[in-house]
Design a protein around this motif. Sequence first.
Motif, mmCIF file in Angstrom:
data_model
loop_
_atom_site.group_PDB
_atom_site.id
_atom_site.type_symbol
_atom_site.label_atom_id
_atom_site.label_comp_id
_atom_site.label_asym_id
_atom_site.label_seq_id
_atom_site.Cartn_x
_atom_site.Cartn_y
_atom_site.Cartn_z
ATOM 1 N N SER A 140 0.789 -1.243 0.000
ATOM 2 C CA SER A 140 0.000 0.000 0.000
ATOM 3 C C SER A 140 0.817 1.287 0.000
ATOM 4 C CB SER A 140 -0.990 -0.010 1.175
ATOM 5 O OG SER A 140 -1.961 -1.011 0.973
ATOM 6 N N GLY A 141 1.515 1.509 -1.129
ATOM 7 C CA GLY A 141 2.090 2.812 -1.389
ATOM 8 C C GLY A 141 1.052 3.729 -2.007
ATOM 9 N N MET A 142 1.523 4.794 -2.641
ATOM 10 C CA MET A 142 0.645 5.808 -3.226
ATOM 11 C C MET A 142 1.131 6.131 -4.627
ATOM 12 S SD MET A 142 0.993 8.297 0.092
ATOM 13 C CE MET A 142 2.735 7.884 0.131
ATOM 14 N N SER A 143 0.219 6.646 -5.458
ATOM 15 C CA SER A 143 0.612 7.062 -6.801
ATOM 16 C C SER A 143 -0.316 8.151 -7.313
ATOM 17 C CB SER A 143 0.590 5.872 -7.773
ATOM 18 O OG SER A 143 0.952 6.280 -9.079
ATOM 19 N N ALA A 144 0.225 9.009 -8.162
ATOM 20 C CA ALA A 144 -0.580 10.050 -8.811
ATOM 21 C C ALA A 144 0.043 10.372 -10.163
ATOM 22 C CB ALA A 144 -0.664 11.308 -7.945
ATOM 23 N N PRO A 171 4.257 22.102 -25.397
ATOM 24 C CA PRO A 171 3.889 21.496 -26.691
ATOM 25 C C PRO A 171 3.990 19.975 -26.689
ATOM 26 C CG PRO A 171 5.391 23.357 -27.002
ATOM 27 C CD PRO A 171 5.350 23.083 -25.535
ATOM 28 N N ALA A 172 4.854 19.425 -25.840
ATOM 29 C CA ALA A 172 5.037 17.975 -25.814
ATOM 30 C C ALA A 172 3.912 17.269 -25.056
ATOM 31 C CB ALA A 172 6.376 17.632 -25.177
ATOM 32 N N THR A 173 3.166 17.996 -24.221
ATOM 33 C CA THR A 173 2.089 17.433 -23.391
ATOM 34 C C THR A 173 2.561 16.139 -22.734
ATOM 35 O OG1 THR A 173 0.620 18.230 -25.138
ATOM 36 C CG2 THR A 173 -0.395 17.074 -23.311
ATOM 37 N N LYS A 174 3.616 16.247 -21.950
ATOM 38 C CA LYS A 174 4.194 15.055 -21.338
ATOM 39 C C LYS A 174 3.310 14.543 -20.207
ATOM 40 C CE LYS A 174 7.104 17.032 -17.685
ATOM 41 N NZ LYS A 174 8.459 17.094 -17.111
ATOM 42 N N ALA A 175 3.463 13.274 -19.902
ATOM 43 C CA ALA A 175 2.780 12.634 -18.775
ATOM 44 C C ALA A 175 3.837 12.044 -17.862
ATOM 45 C CB ALA A 175 1.829 11.549 -19.266
ATOM 46 N N GLU A 176 3.740 12.400 -16.581
ATOM 47 C CA GLU A 176 4.711 11.937 -15.592
ATOM 48 C C GLU A 176 3.965 11.398 -14.383
ATOM 49 O OE1 GLU A 176 8.775 13.532 -13.324
ATOM 50 O OE2 GLU A 176 7.440 14.951 -14.332
ATOM 51 N N VAL A 177 4.362 10.221 -13.915
ATOM 52 C CA VAL A 177 3.727 9.610 -12.741
ATOM 53 C C VAL A 177 4.692 9.656 -11.572
ATOM 54 C CG1 VAL A 177 2.282 8.096 -14.139
ATOM 55 C CG2 VAL A 177 4.483 7.266 -13.302
ATOM 56 N N ILE A 178 4.114 9.569 -10.377
ATOM 57 C CA ILE A 178 4.907 9.501 -9.159
ATOM 58 C C ILE A 178 4.370 8.349 -8.313
ATOM 59 C CG2 ILE A 178 3.465 11.216 -7.979
ATOM 60 C CD1 ILE A 178 6.043 12.177 -6.549
ATOM 61 N N VAL A 179 5.281 7.588 -7.722
ATOM 62 C CA VAL A 179 4.939 6.457 -6.856
ATOM 63 C C VAL A 179 5.745 6.604 -5.568
ATOM 64 C CG1 VAL A 179 4.964 3.953 -6.568
ATOM 65 C CG2 VAL A 179 4.472 4.943 -8.821
ATOM 66 N N CYS A 180 5.055 6.599 -4.432
ATOM 67 C CA CYS A 180 5.717 6.850 -3.153
ATOM 68 C C CYS A 180 5.333 5.799 -2.119
ATOM 69 C CB CYS A 180 5.328 8.221 -2.594
ATOM 70 S SG CYS A 180 5.685 9.631 -3.664
ATOM 71 N N GLY A 181 6.277 5.488 -1.233
ATOM 72 C CA GLY A 181 5.980 4.662 -0.077
ATOM 73 C C GLY A 181 5.689 3.212 -0.411
ATOM 74 N N ASN A 200 9.221 8.270 -6.248
ATOM 75 C CA ASN A 200 9.866 7.953 -7.520
ATOM 76 C C ASN A 200 9.039 8.506 -8.674
ATOM 77 O OD1 ASN A 200 11.863 5.697 -6.375
ATOM 78 N ND2 ASN A 200 9.834 5.368 -5.495
ATOM 79 N N ARG A 201 9.701 9.217 -9.572
ATOM 80 C CA ARG A 201 9.017 9.826 -10.716
ATOM 81 C C ARG A 201 9.480 9.193 -12.023
ATOM 82 N NH1 ARG A 201 9.121 16.280 -9.348
ATOM 83 N NH2 ARG A 201 8.699 16.398 -11.585
ATOM 84 N N LEU A 202 8.524 9.070 -12.947
ATOM 85 C CA LEU A 202 8.817 8.482 -14.254
ATOM 86 C C LEU A 202 8.022 9.231 -15.315
ATOM 87 C CD1 LEU A 202 10.259 5.937 -15.613
ATOM 88 C CD2 LEU A 202 7.990 4.878 -15.554
ATOM 89 N N ASP A 250 13.309 8.364 -11.236
ATOM 90 C CA ASP A 250 14.098 9.359 -10.512
ATOM 91 C C ASP A 250 13.621 9.343 -9.059
ATOM 92 O OD1 ASP A 250 15.881 11.397 -9.999
ATOM 93 O OD2 ASP A 250 14.460 12.973 -10.534
ATOM 94 N N THR A 251 14.531 9.048 -8.137
ATOM 95 C CA THR A 251 14.161 8.763 -6.749
ATOM 96 C C THR A 251 14.597 9.873 -5.804
ATOM 97 O OG1 THR A 251 14.311 6.385 -7.150
ATOM 98 C CG2 THR A 251 14.441 7.104 -4.859
ATOM 99 N N GLU A 252 13.756 10.145 -4.816
ATOM 100 C CA GLU A 252 14.082 11.065 -3.724
ATOM 101 C C GLU A 252 13.406 10.541 -2.464
ATOM 102 O OE1 GLU A 252 12.341 14.955 -4.698
ATOM 103 O OE2 GLU A 252 11.066 13.874 -6.108
ATOM 104 N N LEU A 253 13.766 11.078 -1.308
ATOM 105 C CA LEU A 253 13.262 10.574 -0.037
ATOM 106 C C LEU A 253 12.269 11.535 0.592
ATOM 107 C CD1 LEU A 253 16.449 9.033 1.622
ATOM 108 C CD2 LEU A 253 14.631 7.867 0.368
ATOM 109 N N MET A 254 11.170 10.961 1.115
ATOM 110 C CA MET A 254 10.193 11.724 1.869
ATOM 111 C C MET A 254 10.733 11.979 3.280
ATOM 112 S SD MET A 254 6.632 9.740 0.888
ATOM 113 C CE MET A 254 7.185 8.092 1.396
ATOM 114 N N PRO A 255 10.138 12.935 3.999
ATOM 115 C CA PRO A 255 10.565 13.168 5.382
ATOM 116 C C PRO A 255 10.283 11.990 6.301
ATOM 117 C CG PRO A 255 9.395 15.078 4.533
ATOM 118 C CD PRO A 255 9.226 13.988 3.523
ATOM 119 N N SER A 256 9.299 11.142 5.959
ATOM 120 C CA SER A 256 8.965 9.982 6.786
ATOM 121 C C SER A 256 8.423 8.880 5.893
ATOM 122 C CB SER A 256 7.929 10.356 7.856
ATOM 123 O OG SER A 256 6.753 10.880 7.260
ATOM 124 N N GLY A 257 8.524 7.642 6.366
ATOM 125 C CA GLY A 257 7.942 6.530 5.634
ATOM 126 C C GLY A 257 6.425 6.575 5.714
#
Length: 574
Positions: free
Chosen positions: A287-291, A300-310, A334-336, A346-353
């Motif tokens: 049970s992580g999260m995503s948006a 102009p590229a209308t890119k789509a990027e997702v993020i997945v955390c925890g 993590n962003r893609l 591309d990974t980075e750390l949240m302040p808490s798990g």
Amino acid sequence: MAHSLKVLFIFTVLFLVVAEAQYKFPPFPFTQDEQPVGEGSEIKGLIKIDSIGHWEIISRNAGVSAMHINLLPTNKIIVYDAKIYRTSRIRLPDGAPCVPYRDMESQEDKLDCFAHAVEYDIETNQVRPLQVTAGDPWCSCGGVTPDGTFVSAGGFDTGTRSVRYMDHNCQGCEWREYDNVLAEDRWYATQQILPNGDFILVGGRRAFSYEFIPTEGQRSQKPYFFPFLYETSDVDENNLYPFVHLSTDGNLFIFSNNRSLLLNPTNHKVVRNFPVLPGGSRNYPASGMSALLPIDLNDPATKAEVIVCGGNLPDAFHLADTRKVFLPALKDCNRLTITDPFPKWDTELMPSGRTMGDLLVLPNGELLLINGATVGTSAWWDADLPNYTPVLYKPEEPKGLRFKVLKPSQIARMYHSTSTVLPSGSIWVSGSNTHNTYRDVDKFPTETRVEAFSPPYLDANFDKYRPQINEDASKKELGYGAFFETRFTVEDGAGLTKNDLKVSMYSAPFTTHGFSMGQRLLFLKIDELIVETEGSYRVRVEAPPSNVIAPPGYYLLFVVHRGLPGKGMWVQIH
């Protein structure tokens, strides 16, 4: 030769003088009261706000624990729990017949006189109990059709193949329920609206397939076998409630456990596979999260990027469920960019798990991580140490500056808690039930209280800069690619230009078990900002170009001034 150069020089000077005069004095100047502004103006940047937010209890009892929620364009939230508990904190309305059922432990026939769903009015904080008479909607999915009808699919036991409907445009509406209409069991499945306005259902417990919700009253034609879901199931499953996002090319990004791919829902072909996300499992019960990050239509590229955390490690649920050993939740985000030719996480750390949290996209394009726990996983009694502290995430800031820790709540919001963005920009927060019944006295009691969390942008000290939409003078019916105007006021709009503004459209999601299905925020192209009178403006905006970018239906439209959103207005695009 010298004479020719002198003549050329004189003509050049005369041309520049005339051109400058034409630039300074247009032949048809705008009136003093109505002027377009913003071309060539400097960008002032976001207003700096030091606030860490504010919590308020807005209801002492919503009646049911908010396992599943969806805000409707009527400004009412459909809230429902599971029937299996056979209890809640609100009874059926007078005159509504109790529902007979068979008690499996005592083998006695009993009556269920409790409501397991309510309609919550966000303007009055009052609830109306709703009766669920057919299949159990426990751990189901949902979404809103283009005409505003709420549709819920799947569930538990007799509800695994059910579909339920709730109209948005009538007073006193009740569920329309149909059992046994889906082709496969859909318990812990994900529902996503498609560009044509239909819904796709992906996965579920031991359902390695997807299908489409049929027309009301009809039966589903067939399931489509989806080996990816089988491949990503492990001893603890960890592939339930897969993260599904509609990309800007019309394909579906589907994430399960630690893998993801792009699926064409029309020809049923896998378009591409993405790199494995290391570190652990991300879907239920880890049970992580995503948006889906905001889609900027100025790009102009209308890119789509997702993020997945925890989330948590693959065996975290097994340890929690069998030995009550609660592993620390994952701390990474993590962003893609799924539209890139060669995407990498591309990974980075949240302040808490965080496990069992929600990840909401805010009207100004920031994200909010809220609810959940810091150790353990989903399921009854399988987590501890609530994560009381929401965190703001600013995706446009440089790495290392994106997270901001906000004011903690005093209420544990763990398993079966939910949250959603309101038109005011505040966050509706409720639910949490880590038990197989309703418990009033416990380490983590069953929660039916409702809180409103105000993110920093709602700091009242900045209200004079906040846009206020004039709904009566603004267009609410939008056509793809068409221009429309929104009128608004700003108390202190001195020097306001279109560079200071953003106009966003937000689809209110169905939220359950840490995933907000169908959540989508678009930044629209601003064509022109007109000053009508001092403090009064109208902004001319281009609607999304197609149903691939914005599936048909209702959205909340926000005018955002240097990071400060005003109250949202419901619009419908078709």
